[in-house]
Motif scaffolding. Structure first.
Motif, PDB file in Angstrom:
ATOM      1  N   HIS A 146      31.751  12.555  47.394  1.00 29.73           N
ATOM      2  CA  HIS A 146      32.600  11.367  47.465  1.00 29.73           C
ATOM      3  C   HIS A 146      32.304  10.498  48.681  1.00 29.73           C
ATOM      4  CE1 HIS A 146      35.421  12.351  44.131  1.00 29.73           C
ATOM      5  NE2 HIS A 146      35.000  13.574  44.392  1.00 29.73           N
ATOM      6  N   SER A 147      31.641  11.029  49.671  1.00 30.17           N
ATOM      7  CA  SER A 147      31.359  10.257  50.881  1.00 30.17           C
ATOM      8  C   SER A 147      30.032   9.512  50.807  1.00 30.17           C
ATOM      9  CB  SER A 147      31.351  11.179  52.110  1.00 30.17           C
ATOM     10  OG  SER A 147      30.409  12.225  51.943  1.00 30.17           O
ATOM     11  N   LEU A 148      29.262   9.758  49.743  1.00 30.54           N
ATOM     12  CA  LEU A 148      27.915   9.196  49.659  1.00 30.54           C
ATOM     13  C   LEU A 148      27.815   8.087  48.612  1.00 30.54           C
ATOM     14  CD1 LEU A 148      25.901  12.532  49.795  1.00 30.54           C
ATOM     15  CD2 LEU A 148      26.393  10.966  51.690  1.00 30.54           C
ATOM     16  N   ARG A 149      27.083   7.055  48.984  1.00 31.14           N
ATOM     17  CA  ARG A 149      26.786   5.991  48.029  1.00 31.14           C
ATOM     18  C   ARG A 149      25.619   6.391  47.140  1.00 31.14           C
ATOM     19  NH1 ARG A 149      25.596   0.122  50.453  1.00 31.14           N
ATOM     20  NH2 ARG A 149      23.944   1.340  51.464  1.00 31.14           N
TER      21      ARG A 149
ATOM     22  N   THR B 187      32.597   2.185  53.123  1.00 34.13           N
ATOM     23  CA  THR B 187      34.055   2.103  53.239  1.00 34.13           C
ATOM     24  C   THR B 187      34.581   3.402  53.847  1.00 34.13           C
ATOM     25  OG1 THR B 187      34.452   3.054  51.051  1.00 34.13           O
ATOM     26  CG2 THR B 187      34.110   0.668  51.164  1.00 34.13           C
ATOM     27  N   ALA B 188      35.896   3.486  53.998  1.00 31.71           N
ATOM     28  CA  ALA B 188      36.515   4.693  54.556  1.00 31.71           C
ATOM     29  C   ALA B 188      36.310   5.906  53.668  1.00 31.71           C
ATOM     30  CB  ALA B 188      38.007   4.453  54.775  1.00 31.71           C
ATOM     31  N   GLU B 189      35.876   5.698  52.438  1.00 34.16           N
ATOM     32  CA  GLU B 189      35.611   6.821  51.531  1.00 34.16           C
ATOM     33  C   GLU B 189      34.522   7.740  52.062  1.00 34.16           C
ATOM     34  OE1 GLU B 189      36.340   5.774  46.965  1.00 34.16           O
ATOM     35  OE2 GLU B 189      35.047   4.305  47.955  1.00 34.16           O
TER      36      GLU B 189
ATOM     37  N   THR C 274      17.106  12.333  50.373  1.00 32.10           N
ATOM     38  CA  THR C 274      17.680  11.163  51.034  1.00 32.10           C
ATOM     39  C   THR C 274      19.162  11.064  50.700  1.00 32.10           C
ATOM     40  OG1 THR C 274      17.115   9.737  49.157  1.00 32.10           O
ATOM     41  CG2 THR C 274      15.513   9.882  50.957  1.00 32.10           C
ATOM     42  N   LEU C 275      19.910  10.483  51.619  1.00 35.87           N
ATOM     43  CA  LEU C 275      21.334  10.213  51.362  1.00 35.87           C
ATOM     44  C   LEU C 275      21.733   8.937  52.084  1.00 35.87           C
ATOM     45  CD1 LEU C 275      23.195  10.958  54.092  1.00 35.87           C
ATOM     46  CD2 LEU C 275      22.698  13.273  53.365  1.00 35.87           C
ATOM     47  N   ASP C 276      22.769   8.296  51.554  1.00 36.91           N
ATOM     48  CA  ASP C 276      23.265   7.045  52.124  1.00 36.91           C
ATOM     49  C   ASP C 276      24.780   7.047  52.003  1.00 36.91           C
ATOM     50  OD1 ASP C 276      23.344   4.512  53.199  1.00 36.91           O
ATOM     51  OD2 ASP C 276      23.095   3.512  51.259  1.00 36.91           O
ATOM     52  N   TYR C 277      25.465   6.869  53.130  1.00 32.80           N
ATOM     53  CA  TYR C 277      26.921   6.914  53.136  1.00 32.80           C
ATOM     54  C   TYR C 277      27.524   5.648  52.522  1.00 32.80           C
ATOM     55  CZ  TYR C 277      26.765  10.911  56.297  1.00 32.80           C
ATOM     56  OH  TYR C 277      26.546  12.134  56.839  1.00 32.80           O
ATOM     57  N   ARG C 278      28.724   5.802  51.966  1.00 35.40           N
ATOM     58  CA  ARG C 278      29.471   4.641  51.500  1.00 35.40           C
ATOM     59  C   ARG C 278      29.821   3.747  52.687  1.00 35.40           C
ATOM     60  NH1 ARG C 278      31.619   5.093  46.293  1.00 35.40           N
ATOM     61  NH2 ARG C 278      31.441   7.185  45.377  1.00 35.40           N
TER      62      ARG C 278
END
Length: 301
Positions: A156-159, A173-175, A167-171
């Protein structure tokens, strides 16, 4: 949980300083003290319980190493309401992060986050909102979200997340701070609590608070053998009144209030106040205050 997230997301370094007050709840102070193992210094300051000089006290406590000021909107010890908008403004002028613990404020009176303009605002859902335990809110200024790396990460914290490409990319927003699946029933309960407060209206809540606070102060003033620690100024007082037995052990005094008079209060050990806190909720009445103060008078003899 919210303050823990902030404390571990700011990436404070050895030698950095965090200022808190001696009246913070363990939930608002322990997350910062846990950073001492990383070389972070915690400066705990005494406040003026009359409410007159606290902005000056905080200002004079700031050093060149101060990176965060974490302070309560309403003190859990005496119910004193602090000028958090002025404290946040002071922090902005000095390039310091401002973190406000609103656990004893949310639901008690209107809170305008834009007006306060703090970097972080944290609060519980089960206190003055009368919501479910295990719920709360964490507000983060939009200007800071992109710079904070959450201490926990999940779907839920990742876009985006690609296990093959690693690879990972955070959202954005506060999510990004909501790592896993949330408890839907608790969140619905929190929403219902907010709806309830809005239906009642802060006007009625404030009028009820003032009426009960004034009534209890007048009754406590007539009782010998106790000292009132809470503010008498309506602009800095809240729905909390704290008193100290002058000649009796406060823990035993509080136990007797519960056992003999069926009045549940909260012992205040923080900052060695050795006092008793009374919370005047929306559902309390003058009749209950009469019963409580009769018990206090009897035990104070």
């Amino acid at each position: 949980e919210g303050i823990n997230m902030i404390a571990h997301s700011l990436q404070l370094k050895e030698g950095d300083e965090v200022i808190i007050s001696k009246h913070e709840h363990v939930g608002g102070s322990a997350p910062w003290y846990a950073l001492r193992g990383e070389g972070v210094t915690i400066k705990s300051i005494e406040l003026d319980l009359s409410g007159k000089n606290n902005l000056q006290i905080i200002d004079e406590s700031i050093s060149s190493r101060t990176k965060v000021i974490s302070i309560s909107h309403v003190l859990c010890t005496t119910g004193l309401r602090l000028p958090v908008d002025e404290i946040a403004a002071l922090c902005r002028r000095k390039n310091i992060f401002s973190c406000i613990d609103g656990a004893q404020a949310l639901g008690m009176f209107p809170i305008d986050l834009e007006e306060i303009n703090a970097d972080f605002y944290v609060a519980s859902g089960h206190k003055w909102l009368y919501g479910p335990k295990g719920t709360g809110i964490l507000y983060i200024s939009k200007d800071l979200i992109h710079d904070l790396i959450p201490p926990f990460t999940g779907a839920h914290s990742l876009r985006t997340f690609d296990l093959d490409d690693e690879t990972l990319d955070y959202r954005e927003t506060a999510e990004r701070f909501e790592a896993g699946t949330q408890n839907t029933s608790h969140l619905l309960g929190l929403g219902s609590a907010v709806d309830f407060i809005q239906r009642v209206g802060f006007g009625k809540i404030e009028n009820h608070r003032k009426e009960l606070y004034d009534y209890m102060l007048k009754r406590l003033d007539k009782i010998k053998g106790i000292s009132i620690l809470s503010s008498r100024n309506m602009s800095t007082s809240t729905s909390i009144i704290t008193f100290r037995p002058d000649h009796k052990d406060y823990q035993e005094f509080n136990k007797q209030l519960r056992k003999e008079f069926r009045c549940r209060c909260r012992a205040v050990h923080e900052n060695n106040l050795n006092a008793i806190r009374v919370s005047l909720a929306l559902y309390n009445s003058k009749e209950e205050i009469e019963k409580l103060t009769e018990g206090i008078e009897e035990l104070a003899k």
